[in-house]
Scaffold this motif. Structure first.
Motif: not given
Length: 500
Positions: A6-10, A183-188
């Motif tokens: 999630x941190x990488x997505x953000x 979205x990133x949390x769900x994907x992660x």
């Protein structure tokens, strides 16, 4: 791992937003300022044309009212000078207005306009405390400059507009980051769910049994294939472990009976053999006994390697006292003494029953090499290691000792020194090492002071509620107290020795 993904997505999205919004904000601010400057210059040109027309028709007296009226309508400031730079009109209030007839020809923008060139820019000294955009243009379309018009626009409105735009960009960026976070949390979680299942499965497999195999229909295709491969591997490994455990269990029963029967049959030959064959018969019986001990040692190692074992708290002082009492009578038959010394160390982490087997093997080895009239020392002490405090158990004999090279190889299976006892199997020290490491400790062999061998077993102490302070003197072994040989219990259940 979910948080890291999630941190990488953000972080990636924040970099994209910064790369897009920051240049856009600066470009927008610059374009707004250029547009405002262009508008101000056009307004000044128009106003200069009107002023020129009034001067040509001799209506110079109308210029002050004209300048104030224009300033009120546009929220600007207007200064009009003649061809020599003398002020004809100023729209500012009486307190701040330049007096009519004041010469402004020395000011840079007025001087530029008098030379028939327009001047625009930003200054903060024309109106006290306010930064303004000025547009100074010459009036007239001929070779002469009949008048100069300076229009002053405060930059507060455009600054507020630019700040509002920056705020809007910030809100949009935060909204985009919030959406990306959802979205990133769900994907992660979708990506890491199979990994968490694999982690639980590997933990179960390390404990000896896989009770909850991971699902193979979740997550990305690559992780699904990895999970399926792991499940097949774990199933195969469990089958092999069960087969080895079954072999160890069955072999312990199937091999004991033939070996015992073979020993009895060989002993039955003794009355019927000639005297010259008695030595060979005795050697054969000894070899059968050694083979029986070797089989038992191998089966014990197999059970140790195939079992899921968990260390528990064991009172080392009690175990040392108990084994010393059991071995004292046996050592007395060989005129070897057993002495117990050291400090009280309390409880340590060890596998259930392991300390007894460790001491039995080390005492058996020490007794096999101790000459009559010598003493085997059991000593406990605390020490400090790189990873914290440890407890040391020393088994010191006064035998011939071992070379440094032999001490390095002593824990190898089936290895025996050239001058070792004939009935040794070479498995005792290997079993000692496995049992010690199973409890989180280690064992080594050192040369004892004055000759002999010092087997050092290092164990992890069990933390107590009140920490005990140990000085450096605790590493020294206090005066030894010899165990009494009277009233000792008979030797039962001692492990086979393995003097290398």
């Amino acid at each position: 791992m979910t948080r890291r993904l999630l941190l990488s997505y953000l972080s990636l999205m924040a970099l994209v937003l910064l790369a897009l919004e920051v240049p856009f904000g600066f470009v927008y601010a610059r374009n707004e300022l250029n547009r405002f400057s262009h508008t101000a210059e056009l307004s000044a040109v128009t106003l200069a044309s009107v002023c020129e027309e009034k001067l040509e028709h001799g209506r110079a007296s109308d210029l002050p009212e004209f300048a104030r009226d224009y300033a009120r309508r546009t929220g600007s400031g207007v200064v009009i000078t003649d061809r020599g730079g003398m002020v004809l009109a100023d729209s500012a209030d009486a307190a701040a207005a330049a007096a009519e007839g004041t010469n402004l020809a020395a000011q840079p923008d007025i001087a530029t306009a008098l030379h028939d060139r327009p001047a625009t820019g930003i200054r903060d000294d024309l109106v006290p405390g306010v930064k303004v955009l000025f547009a100074t243009v010459p009036g007239g379309s001929g070779d002469t400059v009949p008048c100069v018009v300076r229009i002053l626009y405060p930059l507060t409105p455009i600054a507020e507009k630019v700040h509002a735009t920056w705020a809007a960009l910030g809100v949009v960026g935060l909204a985009v980051l919030a959406v990306v976070a959802l979205i990133g949390s769900a994907l992660a979680r979708w990506i890491t769910r199979p990994l968490r299942a694999l982690e639980r499965a590997t933990t179960q497999l390390a404990d000896g049994r896989l009770t909850d195999p991971p699902a193979t229909d979740r997550g990305p295709p690559e992780l699904r294939r990895l999970t399926a491969t792991f499940t097949r591997t774990a199933t195969r490994l469990q089958h092999l472990l069960h087969a080895q455990q079954a072999f160890a269990s069955e072999a312990s029963h199937q091999l004991k009976t033939p070996l015992t029967s073979l020993r009895l049959r060989l002993e039955n030959f003794e009355p019927h053999l000639a005297a010259c064959a008695q030595d060979s018969l005795g050697d054969a019986i000894d070899e059968v006994g050694r083979l029986s001990r070797m089989v038992q040692g191998l089966l014990a190692l197999a059970r140790l390697e195939n079992s899921a074992i968990t260390p528990e708290a064991v009172d080392l002082d009690a175990v040392v006292a108990d084994r010393a009492a059991i071995w004292t009578a046996f050592a007395g038959d060989q005129r070897v003494g057993i002495a117990v010394g050291g400090t009280k160390v309390g409880r340590v982490w060890a596998v259930a029953g392991a300390l007894e087997q460790i001491l039995d093997n080390l005492l058996s080895n020490a007794l096999g090499v101790s000459p009559p009239g010598t003493t085997i020392t059991l000593a406990t002490a605390t020490a400090t290691a790189d990873d914290g405090s440890t407890v040391e158990l020393h088994v010191i004999d006064q035998g011939p000792g071992m070379t440094a090279a032999d001490r390095q190889r002593a824990f190898d299976r089936f290895w025996r020194a050239a001058d070792a006892r004939h009935d040794g199997t070479g498995l005792g020290l290997s079993m000692v090492q496995r049992l010690t490491r199973a409890g989180g400790g280690d064992v080594c062999l050192n040369a004892a002071p004055g000759g002999g061998l010092d087997a050092v077993v290092r164990l992890r102490p069990v933390p107590t509620v009140r920490a005990r302070s140990h000085s450096a003197a605790h590493r020294k072994i206090p005066p030894l107290r010899s165990s009494s040989t009277t009233g000792s219990r008979p030797i039962t259940g001692t492990a086979p020795g393995a003097e290398p």
